[in-house]
Motif scaffolding. Structure first.
Motif: not given
Lengths: 244, 56
Positions: A154-162
């Motif tokens: 989830t942390q990686r997906e948030i960083w990716w989207l941002a």
């Protein structure tokens, strides 16, 4: 107008997704399947001499070679898996259709603001799209092989989207800004996710050889660039043709 | 200036339509690339890895 937006994007997205899928199956999938042998334990990186893995023999080993690392370096990963690779083609088309819809929305927005968009400029739109959704996130989170150690999903997906969102806005400001009042914030936005830093695991414990991971990342980015250039050219060609 | 605004008015797309296609695109990318559903993950697995989405 809505139907022209949709048809330009969906045709271009399906074609680019198909191109991406064929290149992936030819160049990226063999590396991924090879890595899965390490992920699943059929192959072991740095196997001790005499530490034979007989279950791998029927999958990968060429019996003429000495057993061990040398034989495992180039296993034959050929052959199609119809259901698995069929799903890959389908999802590749879905992903690129999604990207195409976002791209055509950005192109229409640019036109509304007085920037003429010609078919030739599709090359630039495609490269910019590639930078925003693949190259910029890869700077922090390189395309991952199965089995690689990684931080919380989830942390990686948030960083990716941002990162994708900030990079896209930054590229827009660089392309359409007319002074440093636009370019300076663009540089800050583009750099921000990398200054904050992508989430990385506390320990690097992946079982896959770094040689495979490097090859995978390079090829994934190369395929992405080709597919995005095709996507940009096709989207602008179809969009500008429909306008005439 | 008048010619420019007339020219851009001729090709202008309504913001509503732009928003609709962008929203469909975002939903597609999220579903195929990021949604953590087990079934979707398994089906899209190879493409997610090869396209650089965070996976697993």
């Amino acid at each position: 107008m809505l139907s022209r937006l949709l048809s330009s994007a969906l045709i271009a997205g399906a074609a680019a997704g198909l191109i991406a899928a064929l290149l992936q199956l030819g160049f990226v999938q063999p590396v991924l399947l090879h890595a899965e042998l390490y992920e699943g334990g059929e192959l072991t990186h740095f196997a001790a001499p005499g530490d034979h893995h007989h279950d791998a023999a029927d999958i990968a080993h060429d019996h003429d070679h000495a057993e061990g690392a040398a034989a495992a370096a180039h296993p034959d990963m050929g052959g199609l898996d119809l259901s698995r690779d069929g799903l890959s083609v389908l999802f590749s088309i879905l992903v690129y259709a999604g990207y195409a819809l976002l791209l055509v929305a950005a192109i229409a927005l640019a036109e509304n603001r007085g920037h003429a968009v010609t078919a030739r400029q599709g090359l630039l739109w495609g490269v910019a799209g590639f930078v925003a959704v693949q190259l910029a996130p890869a700077f922090g989170l390189a395309p991952e092989l199965p089995g690689m150690a990684a931080a919380d999903i989830t942390q990686r997906e948030i960083w990716w989207l941002a990162t994708v969102a900030l990079s896209a806005v930054a590229l827009w400001l660089i392309a359409f800004g007319k002074s440093w009042a636009a370019w300076a914030p663009a540089i800050v936005l583009a750099a921000l996710p990398h200054l904050v830093g992508a989430p990385h695991p506390a320990e690097l414990t992946g079982p896959t050889p770094p040689e495979l991971a490097a090859q995978f990342a390079g090829r994934a980015l190369g395929v992405g660039l080709v597919a995005w250039v095709a996507l940009g050219l096709l989207t602008t060609t179809l969009w500008s043709r429909g306008r005439a | 200036m008048t010619t420019l605004s007339r020219a851009s008015a001729a090709v202008s797309t309504s913001l509503r339509d732009i928003f609709i296609v962008a929203a469909i695109g975002a939903v597609l990318v999220f579903t195929a690339g990021l949604a953590q559903s087990e079934t979707l993950h398994d089906a899209a697995h190879d493409v997610r890895h090869a396209t650089g989405f965070p996976c697993h």
